[in-house]
Design a protein around this motif. Sequence first.
Motif, PDB file in Angstrom:
ATOM      1  N   LEU A  20       5.187 -10.655   0.672  1.00 34.88           N
ATOM      2  CA  LEU A  20       5.573  -9.684   1.546  1.00 34.88           C
ATOM      3  C   LEU A  20       5.302  -8.919   2.929  1.00 34.88           C
ATOM      4  CD1 LEU A  20       5.085  -6.830  -1.286  1.00 34.88           C
ATOM      5  CD2 LEU A  20       7.026  -8.740  -0.641  1.00 34.88           C
ATOM      6  N   SER A  21       6.414  -9.059   4.080  1.00 35.15           N
ATOM      7  CA  SER A  21       5.631  -8.356   5.331  1.00 35.15           C
ATOM      8  C   SER A  21       5.452  -6.601   5.312  1.00 35.15           C
ATOM      9  CB  SER A  21       6.414  -9.227   5.927  1.00 35.15           C
ATOM     10  OG  SER A  21       6.864 -10.961   6.052  1.00 35.15           O
ATOM     11  N   CYS A  22       4.710  -6.511   5.737  1.00 36.03           N
ATOM     12  CA  CYS A  22       5.031  -5.333   6.386  1.00 36.03           C
ATOM     13  C   CYS A  22       4.851  -4.980   7.973  1.00 36.03           C
ATOM     14  CB  CYS A  22       3.853  -4.613   6.190  1.00 36.03           C
ATOM     15  SG  CYS A  22       3.551  -2.428   6.615  1.00 36.03           S
ATOM     16  N   ALA A  23       6.035  -4.596   8.870  1.00 37.33           N
ATOM     17  CA  ALA A  23       6.407  -4.127  10.011  1.00 37.33           C
ATOM     18  C   ALA A  23       5.940  -3.336  10.434  1.00 37.33           C
ATOM     19  CB  ALA A  23       7.328  -4.703  10.926  1.00 37.33           C
ATOM     20  N   ALA A  24       4.922  -2.876  11.650  1.00 40.72           N
ATOM     21  CA  ALA A  24       4.129  -1.487  11.851  1.00 40.72           C
ATOM     22  C   ALA A  24       5.078  -1.178  13.299  1.00 40.72           C
ATOM     23  CB  ALA A  24       3.300  -1.112  11.128  1.00 40.72           C
ATOM     24  N   GLY A  35      -3.145  -0.845   3.937  1.00 40.21           N
ATOM     25  CA  GLY A  35      -3.143  -1.146   2.590  1.00 40.21           C
ATOM     26  C   GLY A  35      -1.686  -1.590   1.920  1.00 40.21           C
ATOM     27  N   TRP A  36      -1.703  -2.534   0.366  1.00 39.89           N
ATOM     28  CA  TRP A  36      -0.712  -2.450  -0.083  1.00 39.89           C
ATOM     29  C   TRP A  36      -0.807  -1.649  -1.462  1.00 39.89           C
ATOM     30  CZ3 TRP A  36       3.990  -4.152   0.953  1.00 39.89           C
ATOM     31  CH2 TRP A  36       4.137  -5.480   2.284  1.00 39.89           C
ATOM     32  N   PHE A  37       0.212  -0.829  -2.418  1.00 38.08           N
ATOM     33  CA  PHE A  37      -0.045  -0.896  -3.157  1.00 38.08           C
ATOM     34  C   PHE A  37       1.132  -0.635  -3.652  1.00 38.08           C
ATOM     35  CE2 PHE A  37      -3.514   2.734  -3.049  1.00 38.08           C
ATOM     36  CZ  PHE A  37      -3.525   2.424  -0.687  1.00 38.08           C
ATOM     37  N   ARG A  38       1.116   0.054  -4.878  1.00 35.94           N
ATOM     38  CA  ARG A  38       2.378  -0.280  -6.295  1.00 35.94           C
ATOM     39  C   ARG A  38       3.197   0.483  -7.174  1.00 35.94           C
ATOM     40  NH1 ARG A  38       0.827  -5.531  -9.366  1.00 35.94           N
ATOM     41  NH2 ARG A  38      -0.830  -4.997 -10.482  1.00 35.94           N
ATOM     42  N   GLN A  39       4.381   0.767  -7.249  1.00 32.36           N
ATOM     43  CA  GLN A  39       4.194   1.408  -8.741  1.00 32.36           C
ATOM     44  C   GLN A  39       5.555   1.522  -9.699  1.00 32.36           C
ATOM     45  OE1 GLN A  39       5.465   5.673  -6.859  1.00 32.36           O
ATOM     46  NE2 GLN A  39       4.870   6.541  -9.106  1.00 32.36           N
ATOM     47  N   CYS A  95       3.361  -0.414   1.692  1.00 29.55           N
ATOM     48  CA  CYS A  95       3.116  -0.642   2.835  1.00 29.55           C
ATOM     49  C   CYS A  95       2.748   0.679   2.948  1.00 29.55           C
ATOM     50  CB  CYS A  95       3.684  -1.692   3.603  1.00 29.55           C
ATOM     51  SG  CYS A  95       2.232  -2.230   5.299  1.00 29.55           S
ATOM     52  N   ALA A  96       1.479   0.506   3.894  1.00 27.52           N
ATOM     53  CA  ALA A  96       0.735   1.995   4.076  1.00 27.52           C
ATOM     54  C   ALA A  96      -0.191   2.177   5.446  1.00 27.52           C
ATOM     55  CB  ALA A  96       0.920   2.847   3.105  1.00 27.52           C
TER      56      ALA A  96
END
Length: 123
Positions: A20-24, A35-39, A95-96
């Motif tokens: 997974l990638s998270c661009a900010a 951080g990474w979270f999941r639900q 992502c947060a």
Amino acid sequence: QVHVVESGGGLVQAGGSLRLSCAASARAFSRNAMGWFRQAPGKEREFVAVISWSGSTYYADSVKGRFTISRDNAKNTVYLQMNSLKPEDTAAYYCARAGTSAAVVTPGSYDYWGQGTQVTVSS
């Protein structure tokens, strides 16, 4: 404006891998922990992994040894490499940005969130 956008989710068989990638936006990335979270359906959002501004990492016990979080500060991007995936890893992954440079694990410590990316692991 602050933007956090995840990508890289999909369908994978048990034992497989995904990254997974998270661009900010630069303002979002700044000097903050990410951080990474999941639900999963019917469950509360849970912590997965965090990386501080300086690169310190912390993982949930359920993913330790299988997932790796990393960041490229020059690209304002955070990654989550997920190996040896299990059906119980199926969830929407978020992502947060933390409101601090330190590695924190509670959702309330994060102020900007992405829209999520779905990860489905088939047995």
